[in-house]
Write an enzyme that holds these catalytic residues in place. Sequence first.
Site: not given
Length: 422
Positions: A239, A144, A267
Amino acid sequence: MADKKSEELYERAKKRLPGGVNSPVRAYQAVGRTPRFIRTAKGSHIIDVDGNDMIDYVCSWGPGILGHADSRVVEKVKAACDDGLTYGAPTEREVEMAELLEKLVPSMEVSRLVSSGTEATMSAIRVARGFTHRDKIIKFRGCYHGHSDGLLVKAGSAALTTSVPDSAGVPADFTRHTLVAEYNNPESVEALFAANPKDIAAVIVEPVAANMGVVLPKTGFLEFLREITERYGALLIFDEVITGFRLALGGAQEYFHIKPDLSTFGKIIGGGMPVGAYGGREEIMRYVSPDGPVYQAGTLSGNPIATAAGLATLRILEADPGIYNRLEQRAGTLADAVREAAGERVTVNQIGSLMSIFFTDQVVEDYASATSADTKAYADYFGFLLDHGIYVAPSQFEAMFISDAHTQEDLDRTIQVMKDYF
Ligand SMILES: *Cc1c(COP(=O)(O)O)cnc(C)c1O
């Protein structure tokens, strides 16, 4: 346990918010329960509006590596607030953040701050395309990278050359340039490059997949991606929105000793505030506006409060070299205990402070084996844990996050509940 107030709030919320939430997984649809509405959180504990006190292994889906409301971070945020919430002009903290990023993650020679992981990945891809003058990218099934149009794809019937949207509202034309390979499967990547040798701008990958549950890269897989991207003149994008500052201070690229061309963060880098970042090799990043022709901007990018929270968090991690061993040890203890208690019923994948308990007896090493897990069994397990004060992700396909605030007492209690369940 009572969840009367959560139920009332959920009823109200459903009338005015899609699914009653602002991000789908929070609605608990995969586990068939009422979502807990949170009132407050401190350290490893999260307390809902009914007063249920739970040990939290969601940690806001990753940012909470220090636990909730760490006073060292909160202090910096409060101080920053007094100086103004946003200026839309550069600040010293943004320079400090870019310098610290380069120090902790040496591949981040030049970087840009944005406000979410989604923004970071879509911008990194734009830069990769601008730099290489190529349109296609390769992503992996089950990885994702945020919700931008071109990344919400699944493999089409002619998977070597095309993909189809994985969400309504995404025109097929927008996913035409995204090719889908299989995680941990070099042949699937080779085939895509062979079919499109001069068209692929970049391969984007979660170096440790953590959005189909936690799936570790097989030995040599990331090295292979580094080699094949170089061979075909494509860029490698890591990522690291989850792995960054979590597997190691320098992220997965430090942990596995692989240097990507571009990286994305989110995050943890915001310390609980909305922050993302992308960056990498200077030569590539000079394509970003206003130095170069790739446009990307943000009203609140580099926001002073968010940057203060992120900087404070990264500095705490930097000042505490023992933290990653501590986290690894705690997660390892938990993983071993679950393996012992559950036996063949589950497969536990764990690396650093990331882990997943898959309700399958298969080895989980790709999308197919991850999705062999029994989601009904997971829902049952989730419900038991929730009712016993252990808050884990309301989906089989999310990670469990261990934070520095989790104490031995928390772990003992968690292991006891898991033993009782299994
Ligand atoms: C969460 C996540 C994103 C998206 O970040 P948001 O801040 O939710 O937009 C991108 N990539 C990975 C690997 C993620 O886990």
